[in-house]
Design a protein around this motif. Structure first.
Motif, PDB file in Angstrom:
ATOM      1  N   PHE A   1       1.328 -13.760   4.397  1.00  0.00           N
ATOM      2  CA  PHE A   1       0.214 -13.010   5.011  1.00  0.00           C
ATOM      3  C   PHE A   1      -0.078 -13.228   6.027  1.00  0.00           C
ATOM      4  N   ARG A   2      -0.637 -14.854   6.635  1.00  0.00           N
ATOM      5  CA  ARG A   2      -1.430 -15.521   6.839  1.00  0.00           C
ATOM      6  C   ARG A   2       0.190 -15.983   8.167  1.00  0.00           C
ATOM      7  N   GLU A   3       1.096 -16.535   7.533  1.00  0.00           N
ATOM      8  CA  GLU A   3       1.629 -16.620   8.475  1.00  0.00           C
ATOM      9  C   GLU A   3       3.210 -15.703   8.986  1.00  0.00           C
ATOM     10  N   MET A   4       1.983 -13.996   9.343  1.00  0.00           N
ATOM     11  CA  MET A   4       3.047 -13.250   9.963  1.00  0.00           C
ATOM     12  C   MET A   4       2.692 -13.439  11.414  1.00  0.00           C
TER      13      MET A   4
ATOM     14  N   ASP B   1      -1.281  -4.326   5.665  1.00  0.00           N
ATOM     15  CA  ASP B   1      -1.147  -6.059   5.734  1.00  0.00           C
ATOM     16  C   ASP B   1      -2.338  -7.309   5.421  1.00  0.00           C
ATOM     17  N   ASP B   2      -2.959  -6.049   6.968  1.00  0.00           N
ATOM     18  CA  ASP B   2      -4.108  -7.238   7.369  1.00  0.00           C
ATOM     19  C   ASP B   2      -5.489  -6.744   6.132  1.00  0.00           C
ATOM     20  N   LEU B   3      -5.308  -5.447   5.627  1.00  0.00           N
ATOM     21  CA  LEU B   3      -6.288  -4.848   5.423  1.00  0.00           C
ATOM     22  C   LEU B   3      -6.079  -5.521   3.595  1.00  0.00           C
ATOM     23  N   ALA B   4      -4.670  -5.890   2.984  1.00  0.00           N
ATOM     24  CA  ALA B   4      -4.421  -6.400   1.513  1.00  0.00           C
ATOM     25  C   ALA B   4      -5.228  -7.937   1.686  1.00  0.00           C
ATOM     26  N   HIS B   5      -3.986  -8.662   2.551  1.00  0.00           N
ATOM     27  CA  HIS B   5      -4.746 -10.010   3.262  1.00  0.00           C
ATOM     28  C   HIS B   5      -5.948 -10.164   3.336  1.00  0.00           C
ATOM     29  N   LYS B   6      -7.282  -9.282   3.636  1.00  0.00           N
ATOM     30  CA  LYS B   6      -8.312  -9.709   3.394  1.00  0.00           C
ATOM     31  C   LYS B   6      -8.880  -9.454   2.365  1.00  0.00           C
ATOM     32  N   TRP B   7      -8.212  -8.506   1.132  1.00  0.00           N
ATOM     33  CA  TRP B   7      -9.115  -8.318   0.006  1.00  0.00           C
ATOM     34  C   TRP B   7      -8.232  -9.948  -0.867  1.00  0.00           C
TER      35      TRP B   7
ATOM     36  N   ASP C   1       0.992 -17.312  -7.713  1.00  0.00           N
ATOM     37  CA  ASP C   1       1.821 -16.553  -7.452  1.00  0.00           C
ATOM     38  C   ASP C   1       0.894 -15.566  -6.246  1.00  0.00           C
ATOM     39  N   LYS C   2      -0.323 -15.646  -6.487  1.00  0.00           N
ATOM     40  CA  LYS C   2      -1.330 -14.796  -5.091  1.00  0.00           C
ATOM     41  C   LYS C   2      -1.167 -15.993  -3.700  1.00  0.00           C
ATOM     42  N   SER C   3      -0.856 -17.604  -4.262  1.00  0.00           N
ATOM     43  CA  SER C   3      -1.448 -18.243  -3.233  1.00  0.00           C
ATOM     44  C   SER C   3       0.368 -18.297  -2.379  1.00  0.00           C
TER      45      SER C   3
ATOM     46  N   ASP D   1       1.050  -1.338   0.036  1.00  0.00           N
ATOM     47  CA  ASP D   1       0.174   0.162   0.268  1.00  0.00           C
ATOM     48  C   ASP D   1       0.974   1.749  -0.094  1.00  0.00           C
ATOM     49  N   GLY D   2       0.825   1.674  -1.190  1.00  0.00           N
ATOM     50  CA  GLY D   2       2.037   2.994  -1.398  1.00  0.00           C
ATOM     51  C   GLY D   2       1.851   2.885  -2.424  1.00  0.00           C
ATOM     52  N   TRP D   3       3.638   2.477  -3.253  1.00  0.00           N
ATOM     53  CA  TRP D   3       4.209   2.162  -3.717  1.00  0.00           C
ATOM     54  C   TRP D   3       3.712   1.426  -5.103  1.00  0.00           C
ATOM     55  N   SER D   4       4.449   1.367  -6.591  1.00  0.00           N
ATOM     56  CA  SER D   4       3.237   0.741  -7.760  1.00  0.00           C
ATOM     57  C   SER D   4       4.789  -0.552  -6.943  1.00  0.00           C
ATOM     58  N   ASP D   5       5.345  -0.940  -6.877  1.00  0.00           N
ATOM     59  CA  ASP D   5       6.049  -2.342  -5.937  1.00  0.00           C
ATOM     60  C   ASP D   5       5.144  -3.389  -4.955  1.00  0.00           C
ATOM     61  N   SER D   6       4.281  -2.666  -4.904  1.00  0.00           N
ATOM     62  CA  SER D   6       3.757  -3.453  -3.192  1.00  0.00           C
ATOM     63  C   SER D   6       3.872  -4.490  -3.920  1.00  0.00           C
ATOM     64  N   ALA D   7       3.147  -5.701  -4.384  1.00  0.00           N
ATOM     65  CA  ALA D   7       3.729  -7.389  -4.530  1.00  0.00           C
ATOM     66  C   ALA D   7       4.556  -7.365  -5.092  1.00  0.00           C
ATOM     67  N   ASN D   8       5.411  -6.877  -5.295  1.00  0.00           N
ATOM     68  CA  ASN D   8       6.544  -6.946  -5.837  1.00  0.00           C
ATOM     69  C   ASN D   8       7.937  -6.949  -4.511  1.00  0.00           C
ATOM     70  N   THR D   9       7.224  -6.027  -3.664  1.00  0.00           N
ATOM     71  CA  THR D   9       7.908  -6.476  -2.140  1.00  0.00           C
ATOM     72  C   THR D   9       7.344  -7.867  -1.674  1.00  0.00           C
ATOM     73  N   VAL D  10       6.637  -7.959  -1.785  1.00  0.00           N
ATOM     74  CA  VAL D  10       6.152  -9.826  -0.546  1.00  0.00           C
ATOM     75  C   VAL D  10       7.022 -10.771  -1.091  1.00  0.00           C
ATOM     76  N   SER D  11       7.278  -9.967  -2.844  1.00  0.00           N
ATOM     77  CA  SER D  11       8.075 -12.284  -3.505  1.00  0.00           C
ATOM     78  C   SER D  11       9.245 -11.364  -3.077  1.00  0.00           C
ATOM     79  N   TYR D  12       9.984 -10.537  -2.884  1.00  0.00           N
ATOM     80  CA  TYR D  12      11.092 -10.298  -2.783  1.00  0.00           C
ATOM     81  C   TYR D  12      11.586 -10.732  -1.187  1.00  0.00           C
ATOM     82  N   LEU D  13      10.780 -10.410   0.000  1.00  0.00           N
ATOM     83  CA  LEU D  13      10.863 -10.792   0.851  1.00  0.00           C
ATOM     84  C   LEU D  13      10.493 -11.746   1.457  1.00  0.00           C
ATOM     85  N   ILE D  14       9.306 -12.808   0.591  1.00  0.00           N
ATOM     86  CA  ILE D  14       9.447 -14.236   0.921  1.00  0.00           C
ATOM     87  C   ILE D  14      10.994 -15.196   0.549  1.00  0.00           C
ATOM     88  N   ASP D  15      11.398 -14.081  -0.796  1.00  0.00           N
ATOM     89  CA  ASP D  15      13.003 -14.914  -1.528  1.00  0.00           C
ATOM     90  C   ASP D  15      13.980 -14.660   0.197  1.00  0.00           C
TER      91      ASP D  15
END
Length: 242
Positions: free
Chosen positions: A112-115, A69-75, A104-106, A40-54
């Motif tokens: 998000f669930r494991e935070m 994160d809670d709001l995005a996860h609910k969506w 990827d979304k999965s 939620d902010g800059w355009s790399d939101s989803a890419n940021t999550v992928s990067y953190l997973i790696d």
């Protein structure tokens, strides 16, 4: 020598995070604690999550849950959204996920669930996105949303007399449970600061990455601070959060 490093809010600023990690010169033995608001902010939101997973495959990482994160996860899980979320960064996450596959979304849903809502280490330090309200400590918190929404812990610290000692009967009970507390959520730019701020035994590491500030990290032992360039400079054609 390994370090324990705490990172403030990211808000999709992946390019700035990559720069910051290069400045830090990570050791594979370093422990990384992220205080939430990865999206939620800059355009790399989803890419940021992928990067953190790696990143978690290379270093020991703890990911604390933020309100965004809670709001995005609910969506992601249910399609639930609200106008306020969209107005305050949510639309950037919706846009960022448009080209992501269901596979990827999965993986992201699992992330998000494991935070965790908070992390309490062996040195009696607490790491939480926003705070907690129960006078007896976070273990007895009534509503978990306080961990990633409540601002009163930080507001209380800002209003305290700097001379107040922990053994004074007026010292807030919430603060007495921990040696130190590390938080994000409320940008220190609101009080005119651009680096992590210490009040009482609280360190606020949110330096306004969602707006005009940098992403910051702090070594919890040495208190050395590392910062990226202001995140908006990596995304000159974007507005970030309003």
């Amino acid at each position: 020598m390994s370090r324990k490093l705490v990172f403030g809010d990211l808000h999709g600023g992946l390019k700035a995070l990559i720069q910051l990690l290069k400045k830090i010169d990570l050791n594979p033995k370093d422990e990384l604690i992220f205080l939430g608001d990865y999206v939620d902010g800059w355009s790399d939101s989803a890419n940021t999550v992928s990067y953190l997973i790696d990143l978690a495959k290379q270093n020991s990482c703890i990911f604390v849950r933020g309100n965004h994160d809670d709001l995005a996860h609910k969506w992601l899980e249910t399609g639930e959204m609200n106008q306020k979320w969209l107005e305050h960064g949510g639309q950037s996450s919706l846009n960022a996920y448009r080209n992501f596959t269901e596979e990827d979304k999965s993986k992201h849903k699992k992330f998000f669930r494991e935070m965790v809502n908070y992390y309490h280490d062996k040195e009696d330090r607490l790491f939480v996105h926003a705070g907690f309200t129960n006078l007896h400590g976070p273990e007895l918190e009534y509503h978990e949303t306080a961990f990633y929404w409540d601002r009163t812990l930080w507001e209380m610290a800002l209003s305290m007399d700097d001379a107040l000692e922990p053994d004074d009967h007026r010292y807030p009970r919430r603060l007495s449970h921990f040696k130190e507390i590390f938080i994000g959520h409320t940008p220190v730019t609101r009080i005119g600061e651009t680096t992590p701020v210490n009040k009482a035994n609280i360190w606020n590491v949110d330096t306004g990455a969602a707006f005009m500030g940098p992403i910051s990290a702090i070594d919890v032992d040495s208190k050395e601070v590392y910062q990226s360039d202001p995140v908006h400079t990596f995304y000159p054609d974007e507005q970030g959060r309003n």
